[in-house]
Write an enzyme that holds these catalytic residues in place. Structure first.
Site, mmCIF file in Angstrom:
data_model
loop_
_atom_site.group_PDB
_atom_site.id
_atom_site.type_symbol
_atom_site.label_atom_id
_atom_site.label_comp_id
_atom_site.label_asym_id
_atom_site.label_seq_id
_atom_site.Cartn_x
_atom_site.Cartn_y
_atom_site.Cartn_z
ATOM 1 N N CYS A 320 -5.509 -2.956 0.608
ATOM 2 C CA CYS A 320 -4.585 -3.501 -0.395
ATOM 3 C C CYS A 320 -4.049 -4.880 -0.024
ATOM 4 C CB CYS A 320 -3.439 -2.526 -0.644
ATOM 5 S SG CYS A 320 -2.306 -2.294 0.758
ATOM 6 N N HIS A 372 1.966 -0.337 0.413
ATOM 7 C CA HIS A 372 0.911 -0.667 -0.551
ATOM 8 C C HIS A 372 1.387 -1.844 -1.395
ATOM 9 C CE1 HIS A 372 -2.657 -0.083 -2.955
ATOM 10 N NE2 HIS A 372 -1.940 -0.011 -4.059
ATOM 11 N N HIS A 384 -4.783 -4.019 -8.006
ATOM 12 C CA HIS A 384 -4.606 -3.687 -6.584
ATOM 13 C C HIS A 384 -5.866 -3.018 -6.057
ATOM 14 C CE1 HIS A 384 -3.642 0.780 -7.247
ATOM 15 N NE2 HIS A 384 -3.839 0.278 -8.457
#
Length: 419
Positions: A320, A372, A384
């Site tokens: 990520c 994240h 993402h």
């Protein structure tokens, strides 16, 4: 003492009233003698105190000194926001007979200097310095390296650069600063983001500073295609079993309409399609232009559907934060490597209603705090690199088909990098 002496010389109420009486000789002697005696006592104490045995003064014990040392180390770490993923600052202090012995290593000489300066001020203590400043002297002049494979893994220790041991990746041509060596592996610091990891000597070309400067002194080519092969001759066989990936920067040897000849680190020349690269006159021009949120989002959308890769930072797979870092870097913006690091950058966006395209959005997933990150693209949506679906678009709006209840609930906050 400082408050008493001036008051006495100036005279308080009693001394002024006493001065109105006719003093006897004895009283005159006492009035003159007392301040002289007081001053003499003060001078005597100042002169004699340093000569007194140590037992007459308060000297900290070894345990107290060690506690002070540990407090100073903690203060330095907090003040400079030291992070072991970017800085080596491993100091082990011991105290014996009021001598502080420092052992360990650091990649930042200024931190060592600050530490010794502060420890030297501890009353009654001496400092013995045995801290190694990296790069290690055993590396000689060759304390820099260039990656010579299309993509390599940096690991969390010597010989550990696969699977969950991967901490990040580097591309061919990336510059590394070498800090120490163990069993054919080097602790290296990425020049682009200062991230630390271990690399194999088989995957790098070690150079000194002069060689590095010479290698990067002319025109360079930036790979702008998602991938492109490096060929031994124009239209010939591929040099590697992997392609060069977007973001690779290599020195240019020659240019024609169809092919760009590039110098491979520690290898021969390779040829890449002219349409897949962009040539710059100098290396410092490559990522200098800040292109805005639309460009960042366009770069991100190229990779929709690409699978997730732990530690990944390239077109072969992203994690990520590697994904956000890459998309921003390609368009002129610097981000640190990990999600929690990126959460400390830019300015906070307190209300999700005020999000703008290009803002970083953060989530609390597998551990406490920001773990994240994605890029907000507008209309409640964000892109993402997720562990289950790879690069994908999700939404905060329950009416959208891309809505993710799980991520909506785990939303932590946002940071604005592009102003």
């Amino acid at each position: 003492m400082r408050s008493a002496v001036p008051d006495f010389v100036a005279g308080d109420g009693r001394s002024r009233r006493a001065a109105q009486r006719v003093p006897t000789l004895a009283s005159r002697r006492r009035s003159v003698f007392k301040p002289s005696l007081l001053a003499g006592i003060v001078v005597l104490l100042i002169v004699v105190t340093p000569l007194l045995p140590l037992g007459c003064r308060k000297i900290p014990t070894d345990a107290e000194i060690l506690q002070t040392v540990q407090s100073i180390l903690a203060e330095i770490s907090v003040t400079h926001k030291l992070d072991g993923r970017e800085v080596v600052f491993e100091i082990s202090p011991t105290v014996e007979k009021r001598t502080i012995t420092l052992q360990g290593k650091t990649s930042e000489p200024s931190l060592k200097d600050e530490l010794i300066s502060r420890l030297s001020a501890i009353k009654g203590a001496k400092v013995q310095d045995a801290v190694e400043v990296l790069p290690s002297k055993f590396l000689g002049d060759k304390t820099f390296a260039l990656v010579k494979e299309p993509v390599i893994n940096l690991g969390d220790g010597p010989g550990r650069n696969q699977g969950s041991h991967v901490v990040t990746q580097a591309k061919i041509g990336d510059i590394l600063m070498l800090l120490e060596e163990k069993d054919g592996w080097y602790l290296a610091q990425m020049a682009a983001d200062r991230y630390l990891g271990w690399v194999s000597d088989r995957e790098i070309w070690r150079v000194d500073k002069a060689t590095l400067s010479s290698y990067l002194s002319g025109k360079v080519a930036l790979v702008v295609a998602k991938m492109t092969p490096a060929l031994g001759t124009p239209g010939g066989k591929e040099t590697f079993d992997k392609n060069l990936v977007q973001g690779v920067v290599l020195p240019v040897k020659s240019v024609d309409e169809r092919w760009i000849a590039v110098n491979l680190p520690g290898r021969d020349v390779a040829y890449v399609k002219a349409s897949d690269v962009k040539v710059f006159d100098r290396i410092d021009q490559v990522f200098a232009e800040k292109k805005g949120a639309d460009a960042v989002i366009a770069t991100a959308k190229q990779y929709l559907g690409l699978g997730y890769l732990w530690g990944g930072t390239t077109a072969y797979g992203f994690d990520c934060s590697g994904f956000t870092q890459f998309c921003f870097r390609m368009n002129g913006y610097f981000l640190r490597r990990d999600a929690d690091m990126q959460y400390e950058m830019g300015e906070a966006v307190p209300d999700r209603k005020n999000l703008k395209p290009g803002d970083l959005v953060f989530f609390e997933t597998y551990k406490k705090g920001p773990s994240h990150v994605g890029i907000y693209i507008g209309d409640s949506r964000f892109i993402h690199a997720g562990s289950s679906k790879g690069v994908a678009i999700n939404s905060f709006d329950p009416s959208h088909s891309e809505y993710s209840l799980d991520l909506d609930r785990r939303y932590l906050g946002a940071r604005r990098i592009i102003r």
